[in-house]
Design an enzyme around this catalytic site. Sequence first.
Site, PDB file in Angstrom:
ATOM      1  N   HIS A 270       0.826  -1.203   0.000  1.00 38.52           N
ATOM      2  CA  HIS A 270       0.000   0.000   0.000  1.00 38.52           C
ATOM      3  C   HIS A 270       0.864   1.258   0.000  1.00 38.52           C
ATOM      4  CE1 HIS A 270      -3.481   2.475   1.653  1.00 38.52           C
ATOM      5  NE2 HIS A 270      -2.443   3.197   2.048  1.00 38.52           N
ATOM      6  N   GLU A 271       1.810   1.325   0.927  1.00 36.32           N
ATOM      7  CA  GLU A 271       2.608   2.540   1.085  1.00 36.32           C
ATOM      8  C   GLU A 271       3.542   2.760  -0.104  1.00 36.32           C
ATOM      9  OE1 GLU A 271       2.063   4.748   3.240  1.00 36.32           O
ATOM     10  OE2 GLU A 271       0.755   3.663   4.626  1.00 36.32           O
TER      11      GLU A 271
ATOM     12  N   HIS B 159       1.735   4.510  -2.822  1.00 34.26           N
ATOM     13  CA  HIS B 159       1.653   5.960  -2.623  1.00 34.26           C
ATOM     14  C   HIS B 159       2.896   6.637  -3.195  1.00 34.26           C
ATOM     15  CE1 HIS B 159      -2.018   6.355  -0.441  1.00 34.26           C
ATOM     16  NE2 HIS B 159      -1.623   5.725   0.648  1.00 34.26           N
TER      17      HIS B 159
ATOM     18  N   HIS C 143      -7.097   8.278  -0.904  1.00 30.97           N
ATOM     19  CA  HIS C 143      -7.472   6.865  -0.820  1.00 30.97           C
ATOM     20  C   HIS C 143      -8.854   6.664  -1.434  1.00 30.97           C
ATOM     21  CE1 HIS C 143      -4.562   7.319   2.544  1.00 30.97           C
ATOM     22  NE2 HIS C 143      -4.196   6.101   2.211  1.00 30.97           N
TER      23      HIS C 143
END
Length: 661
Positions: free
Chosen positions: A237-238, A241, A344
């Site tokens: 997930h990170e 980003h 998100h």
Amino acid sequence: MGTQYQFLYVMFLMILVLNHENHCIFALTEHPCSHHSTANHEVFYDVDIEPAHIVKKRSIDQPLHIHLHYDASIDLLPADHITIIKETVVQAVSFWSNTLKVRATGAPIKLKRKCSSRNVRYKDQMSYCVDGCSHQTVCGEIQIPDEHLEGCYWWNDRDGRYNKDADGNNGVANTDFILYVAAIKSDRCKESTVAYAGHCQQERALDRPVAGYFSICPHSISTHQQDRLQLLSTMKHEILHALGFTASLFAFYRDEQGNPLTPRKSLSNKPEFDQQLKMYKWSDKVVKTIERSDWKLPMGIITKRVHMVVTPRVKAEVRKHFNCPTLEGAELEDQGIDGTAITHWEKRVFENEAMTGTYTQSSVISRITLAVMEDTGWFKANYSQAGNYEWGKDLGCDFVEKSCFQWIEEKQKRKEDIYPYCKEVKKGELWTDCTNNRHSVALCNLVEYKKPLPLKYQYFYQIKDVANSDVGRYGGSVSLADYCPYLQEFSWTNKDKILRGSSCLVPSNGIDPDSNYFGEEYGNQSRCFNHGGRWYLHHCGGVNSPQHSGSGCYQYFCSEKIGLNILVDGIAYRCYKAGQKITASFVTKSYLHQGTVVCPACSDICDESKTKCPAEFDPPFVDHAILTVPCSSNLYNYNIYYLLVCLIIALSTSFYNRSFH
């Protein structure tokens, strides 16, 4: 019966209950993402690698190469934690390398140096530091090694010349992105925060991020298997980003030909800067504000404004997934602090999609997220890497375009299941359920709050066993999902320590034999099945029930001849029709276990393996074998010993009373 014997009888019953009690409690998992959209002054633009006209001609056909650089803070951790971090980072990076392709980077990456001040001048769309360069350049909070940096671009205010200092650094060759990995205990490491990440430098030709950071919060590192799975999900997930899924990069997205989707200013070649958002502002070709004028709530109809990613591939994927041909795009989160809202997917709409703002249960990287990465103009996605994303699938426009209050209300009027929402309050005995895909034991996350929720988040007029005056204090436990209540995976804990999760597919969630009251088995060939009622544990004439029931994880197999079979404590029971209650019983060293498991429709389970199910019919009568209740366990001996002690004390007291009164 004498008083002392009444006391002993009560003690006997209490001992049975206490020794059969499961002392674990459950915890609904929620770990918010601590990403914040990178501030303008934290990003270095115009990293000069290759000219734009050369880069644009290349096809997006090369696997994404990510260079890992570990900060010194990693080496300060215990050895087993270092191993966990490095192994998990490599797994996460490998996933994205196999999932995303880029235009080949034909030269080493040399990152820009930090200016001594925020004052810059532009020449030929390149930025020059007015007051020279700083001696230290960071990516997030991580210092970039000098050998990764190019010479300083600076403007001499005395003679008005634009200069670049020579450097002897080689930069980082054969890579498309540099990821700096650290374990820093910073202010962003809140109690429930696992890690955070962001980008820090973008290349000049097409604005693609070429460097970013990932920092794991030291307190969150755990050797428990459940935590390691969550850590891997968080890292994926990170890292995404940092690669492009963030509001601070929306304004830099491009079309397939590499042309900007947001207009640029001629001097800086940058989009318009929004002082209120503190980031470059995107055009409505990327994110568009949509008004829902018929948003129904208990207090009436309101107009709700939502932000939606409206790029071509994203729009096509969400319309297909939700079966809603009029859907404008993918809704973005509208709650949370900087870095959660807009950056998100909306939690109410996308729940366990990996790029929502908080981790609540087994996350899935969907085709929708891969589509937005393609729509950056920087990547091509391998869609075979997308997970099986089921939340909201084929539920139609009403689900994705209307409030969960209206969805629940209309379903109840038609006497239909309100899935994916629920309305069971966790009170008294713990009664579990199954997720819709039967991959996990689940709980309805409808909980009681200390104060009434805002009216826009109150979804019920009545709740079973709750006073009407208190209904306003009940809502889903996940605030980012607009407090809409839904079935959620959870963890079994003891003194805040996670013992195991509730996913049926994870073998490490298996139960200790002494506590396996329902004959469960966890693993890839297991699914969640509902119980037909309470289970009972018999022991030498005594009987008790575990403190929770409702569902369990069981292995199964499918056959075209006999259909679905469910294994309880290793014994196969055939499902003849949907709704059939299997009566199961088995003996362990402590108990005779008895209970029922409800058969779903054979096709609900066996279609996955493409097994053709036989016709349904009523099950034949089965004369179950009579099993013997065990009476020689250590538990029983302990109870008898304890009872004898109580008996001696009671008799001694009785003798004392008779002797001295």
